[in-house]
Design a protein around this motif. Structure first.
Motif, mmCIF file in Angstrom:
data_model
loop_
_atom_site.group_PDB
_atom_site.id
_atom_site.type_symbol
_atom_site.label_atom_id
_atom_site.label_comp_id
_atom_site.label_asym_id
_atom_site.label_seq_id
_atom_site.Cartn_x
_atom_site.Cartn_y
_atom_site.Cartn_z
ATOM 1 N N GLY A 190 16.846 -25.227 7.882
ATOM 2 C CA GLY A 190 16.383 -26.339 7.000
ATOM 3 C C GLY A 190 15.022 -25.953 6.555
ATOM 4 O O GLY A 190 14.439 -26.519 5.511
ATOM 5 N N THR A 191 13.857 -24.282 7.416
ATOM 6 C CA THR A 191 12.378 -24.243 7.339
ATOM 7 C C THR A 191 12.350 -22.996 6.964
ATOM 8 O O THR A 191 13.044 -22.483 7.293
ATOM 9 C CB THR A 191 11.740 -25.070 8.513
ATOM 10 N N SER A 192 11.219 -23.225 6.179
ATOM 11 C CA SER A 192 10.466 -21.444 5.999
ATOM 12 C C SER A 192 10.451 -21.524 6.779
ATOM 13 O O SER A 192 10.445 -20.394 6.738
ATOM 14 C CB SER A 192 9.621 -21.547 5.229
ATOM 15 N N TYR A 193 9.474 -21.509 7.967
ATOM 16 C CA TYR A 193 9.358 -21.046 9.521
ATOM 17 C C TYR A 193 10.936 -20.775 9.965
ATOM 18 O O TYR A 193 10.582 -20.168 11.086
ATOM 19 C CB TYR A 193 8.626 -22.548 10.057
ATOM 20 N N GLY A 194 12.285 -21.369 9.535
ATOM 21 C CA GLY A 194 12.899 -20.279 10.588
ATOM 22 C C GLY A 194 14.084 -19.249 9.644
ATOM 23 O O GLY A 194 14.830 -19.474 10.135
ATOM 24 N N LYS A 195 13.667 -18.816 8.368
ATOM 25 C CA LYS A 195 14.284 -17.675 8.381
ATOM 26 C C LYS A 195 14.438 -16.703 8.894
ATOM 27 O O LYS A 195 13.676 -16.358 9.957
ATOM 28 C CB LYS A 195 13.668 -17.826 6.520
ATOM 29 N N TRP A 196 16.033 -16.337 8.434
ATOM 30 C CA TRP A 196 15.741 -14.755 9.076
ATOM 31 C C TRP A 196 15.503 -13.742 8.064
ATOM 32 O O TRP A 196 14.875 -13.979 7.288
ATOM 33 C CB TRP A 196 17.291 -15.022 9.611
ATOM 34 N N GLY A 197 14.941 -12.766 8.707
ATOM 35 C CA GLY A 197 14.316 -11.884 7.935
ATOM 36 C C GLY A 197 13.068 -10.735 8.695
ATOM 37 O O GLY A 197 13.409 -10.903 9.703
ATOM 38 N N ILE A 198 12.580 -10.326 7.467
ATOM 39 C CA ILE A 198 11.242 -9.843 8.636
ATOM 40 C C ILE A 198 10.272 -11.339 8.129
ATOM 41 O O ILE A 198 9.844 -11.892 6.831
ATOM 42 C CB ILE A 198 10.532 -8.407 7.863
ATOM 43 N N ARG A 199 9.494 -11.844 9.728
ATOM 44 C CA ARG A 199 8.736 -12.779 9.678
ATOM 45 C C ARG A 199 7.196 -12.675 9.968
ATOM 46 O O ARG A 199 6.346 -13.281 9.590
ATOM 47 C CB ARG A 199 9.180 -13.397 10.711
ATOM 48 N N TYR A 200 7.401 -11.198 10.420
ATOM 49 C CA TYR A 200 5.505 -10.791 10.762
ATOM 50 C C TYR A 200 6.067 -9.691 9.538
ATOM 51 O O TYR A 200 6.520 -8.505 10.142
ATOM 52 C CB TYR A 200 5.522 -10.736 12.117
ATOM 53 N N PHE A 201 5.252 -8.830 8.834
ATOM 54 C CA PHE A 201 4.632 -7.906 8.503
ATOM 55 C C PHE A 201 3.375 -7.886 8.149
ATOM 56 O O PHE A 201 2.567 -7.834 6.721
ATOM 57 C CB PHE A 201 5.759 -8.139 6.749
ATOM 58 N N ALA A 202 2.417 -6.383 8.701
ATOM 59 C CA ALA A 202 0.995 -6.153 8.146
ATOM 60 C C ALA A 202 1.209 -4.190 8.628
ATOM 61 O O ALA A 202 1.941 -3.977 8.965
ATOM 62 C CB ALA A 202 0.923 -6.287 9.079
ATOM 63 N N ALA A 203 0.598 -3.622 7.215
ATOM 64 C CA ALA A 203 0.719 -2.599 7.681
ATOM 65 C C ALA A 203 -0.596 -2.650 8.718
ATOM 66 O O ALA A 203 -1.576 -2.777 9.005
ATOM 67 C CB ALA A 203 -0.274 -2.386 6.299
ATOM 68 N N LYS A 204 -0.507 -2.082 9.175
ATOM 69 C CA LYS A 204 -1.847 -1.603 10.650
ATOM 70 C C LYS A 204 -3.368 -1.337 10.584
ATOM 71 O O LYS A 204 -4.229 -1.870 10.792
ATOM 72 C CB LYS A 204 -1.243 0.407 11.708
ATOM 73 N N ALA A 205 -3.167 -0.311 8.826
ATOM 74 C CA ALA A 205 -4.459 0.032 8.309
ATOM 75 C C ALA A 205 -5.634 -1.191 7.972
ATOM 76 O O ALA A 205 -6.356 -0.965 8.226
ATOM 77 C CB ALA A 205 -4.741 1.216 8.013
ATOM 78 N N GLN A 206 -4.597 -2.038 7.550
ATOM 79 C CA GLN A 206 -5.011 -2.794 6.830
ATOM 80 C C GLN A 206 -5.432 -4.128 7.855
ATOM 81 O O GLN A 206 -6.029 -5.102 7.943
ATOM 82 C CB GLN A 206 -4.514 -3.701 5.700
ATOM 83 N N GLY A 207 -4.181 -4.730 8.956
ATOM 84 C CA GLY A 207 -4.506 -5.817 10.064
ATOM 85 C C GLY A 207 -4.328 -6.477 9.419
ATOM 86 O O GLY A 207 -5.049 -7.931 9.880
ATOM 87 N N LEU A 208 -2.993 -6.888 8.459
ATOM 88 C CA LEU A 208 -3.055 -8.053 7.829
ATOM 89 C C LEU A 208 -1.598 -8.753 7.382
ATOM 90 O O LEU A 208 -0.998 -7.669 6.911
ATOM 91 C CB LEU A 208 -3.863 -8.043 6.536
ATOM 92 N N ASN A 209 -1.015 -9.693 8.063
ATOM 93 C CA ASN A 209 0.011 -10.352 8.109
ATOM 94 C C ASN A 209 0.427 -11.475 6.688
ATOM 95 O O ASN A 209 -0.306 -12.100 6.847
ATOM 96 C CB ASN A 209 -0.078 -11.185 9.891
ATOM 97 N N LEU A 210 1.154 -10.527 5.601
ATOM 98 C CA LEU A 210 1.782 -11.404 4.349
ATOM 99 C C LEU A 210 2.290 -12.176 4.379
ATOM 100 O O LEU A 210 2.232 -13.131 4.081
ATOM 101 C CB LEU A 210 2.054 -9.572 3.638
ATOM 102 N N ILE A 211 2.489 -12.846 5.683
ATOM 103 C CA ILE A 211 3.487 -14.397 5.945
ATOM 104 C C ILE A 211 2.680 -14.905 6.735
ATOM 105 O O ILE A 211 2.892 -15.494 7.932
ATOM 106 C CB ILE A 211 4.731 -13.569 6.484
ATOM 107 N N LYS A 212 1.919 -15.392 6.296
ATOM 108 C CA LYS A 212 0.511 -16.505 6.507
ATOM 109 C C LYS A 212 1.130 -17.136 7.580
ATOM 110 O O LYS A 212 2.340 -18.299 7.376
ATOM 111 C CB LYS A 212 -0.592 -16.824 6.170
#
Length: 468
Positions: free
Chosen positions: A128-150
């Motif tokens: 029941g929390t956003s930390y436990g959602k299914w889907g892509i929970r880590y997503f980063a372009a390698k050139a940028q090196g930033l996970n868009l889902i803090k």
């Protein structure tokens, strides 16, 4: 040596760069050995390829059909011919391609280095929390090196409406369901996974006992990935209006308070939109009214919920403060939820559809969403959209295989939450089930051309099998 030509047709002569190509090949009259196939472009270069979904003849060595995946690194002309040699003396394959990494999250099931991205697919925890959602929970372009889902505290790819509405007791498929992940194809060029899940039952009898399946596809060295959504047939009402087999898909990003991964939104050719979220305000007012009692007068669940929100309801994630009406939380009884919802929906329907706001349609090339009322806009019909960060030059581009009648876009700096959702006002879902969503993230010179290429893929025709 036997060969056949693969004729690449480039719709509109779009400049293609690192674009994935998948096509079906047939060899019924002359079965071939898949281990002896080699693909060559017009420049005489070997093009790494991957075969999958193969159909073998009775020998179990030769194939009569297969799918082939490869990457077109550059294509600037209308047509180009690749040559597929069918009985070549191929050398051992040293091509690495997509790398399978060890998952880092407790519910992580696939972590990929695609060459362009590092991403992690999760099966969810149903806590029941956003930390436990299914889907892509880590997503980063390698050139940028930033996970868009803090902190991996949200997810790309979840679907919500019509299940995630107060009228259904806010059943949240990504937060309340654990999916089973089936690996369908996994190779150096192309990976395909299928999420299968059962949506928990809520208050709406029309939405009970529904299953879903989501097919994810990832490609080597390409900014593209795509997913297709299948949900059991349903008919219900949202916002007092009928809904038949339409869903809300939400891609959500987190950057922490006072920060935004995207601060602009645009539709192809410009955006027609309404601004401000009257429904969210009505629901927030109702939440505040219910919880306005002294803490010692609230039930233990309601007291804990009230303390978790704090004094600034806008500083928490959208779906966090809606939990008051969630049957899974047990803060209110089913009867209490239904009574509150009846009041909320009538009021929300009126202020959205029967007021001057309905005709207050604006137009802009790009919208600074954080500076509009409620940090929310509802763009009208489109199938090519983008969220943009003008400071970094990065943007996320979406192409949907069906027109989406309305979107909900939120870019809220107070909480650092950004949402791309295929729903209109009052949670009305707008994406037909069975739709495919293409997505790409990079520093694009022109995001609209990227959207065009996703809409019009390179077309491939298989020529005759001939002797060289």
């Amino acid at each position: 040596m036997k060969k056949c030509t693969l004729m690449l047709n480039n719709p509109d002569g779009i400049c293609r760069h690192n674009e994935p190509v998948i096509t079906r090949l047939f060899f019924k009259q002359q079965p071939v050995d898949p281990a002896q196939m080699k693909l060559i472009n017009e420049q005489g270069e070997v093009v790494p390829h991957q075969l999958f979904d193969m159909v073998y003849d009775q020998t179990n060595k030769f194939i009569t059909a297969c799918s082939i995946a490869f990457i077109v690194t550059n294509l600037n002309q209308l047509v180009e011919n690749y040559t597929l040699y069918l009985d070549a003396n191929t050398q051992s394959n040293t091509f690495t391609g997509i790398k399978q990494l060890a998952p880092t999250l407790a519910d992580g099931i696939k972590r990929l280095d695609t060459g362009h991205y590092i991403l992690e697919l999760c099966r969810g925890t149903a806590d029941g929390t956003s930390y436990g959602k299914w889907g892509i929970r880590y997503f980063a372009a390698k050139a940028q090196g930033l996970n868009l889902i803090k902190d991996c505290s949200n997810a790309i790819g979840g679907f919500y409406g019509p299940f995630f509405t107060p009228a259904n007791g806010l059943i949240n498929p990504p937060e309340h369901t654990v999916v089973e992940c089936e690996t369908e194809v996994e190779g150096a060029i192309y990976c395909r996974y299928r999420f299968n899940g059962q949506i928990p039952n809520g208050l709406d009898p029309a939405l009970r006992n529904k299953s879903f399946s989501i097919v994810w596809e990832f490609f080597y060295q390409s900014p593209w990935f795509r997913r297709t959504y299948y949900v059991d047939d349903f008919e219900t009402y949202v916002d007092g209006m009928p809904v038949i087999n339409k869903i809300t898909v939400g891609d959500e990003y987190e950057s922490g308070q006072n920060n935004l991964v995207f601060s602009r939104f645009a539709s192809y050719g410009g955006t027609y939109y309404r601004q401000g979220d009257r429904y969210a305000n009505i629901l927030a007012d109702e939440v505040n009214r219910i919880l306005s009692q002294p803490l010692d007068k609230l039930s233990p669940n309601a007291r804990s919920y009230r303390q978790s929100i704090g004094d600034n309801i806008n500083a928490v994630s959208w779906d966090y403060f809606w939990r008051l009406f969630c049957v899974k939380e047990g803060i209110l009884s089913d009867a209490e939820i239904k009574a509150h919802v009846e009041t909320i929906l009538r009021k929300a329907h009126h202020v959205v559809h029967n007021s001057e706001r309905n005709k207050e349609i604006l137009f802009a090339k790009e919208i600074d969403v954080n500076h509009v009322p409620d940090q929310t806009i509802f763009p009208l019909a489109a199938n090519k959209t983008a969220e943009i960060n003008p400071e970094t030059g990065y943007c996320m581009v979406w192409y949907t295989s069906n027109i989406v009648g309305r979107y909900q876009i939120v870019q809220r700096k107070d909480s650092g939450w950004v949402n791309w959702g295929t729903n209109g006002e009052n949670e009305y879902p707008e994406l037909p089930t069975g739709s495919t969503i293409y997505t790409a993230y990079d520093q694009f010179d022109d995001w609209q051309k990227q959207a065009d290429s996703m809409e019009k893929n390179i077309d491939v025709k298989q020529g005759l099998i001939e002797d060289e």
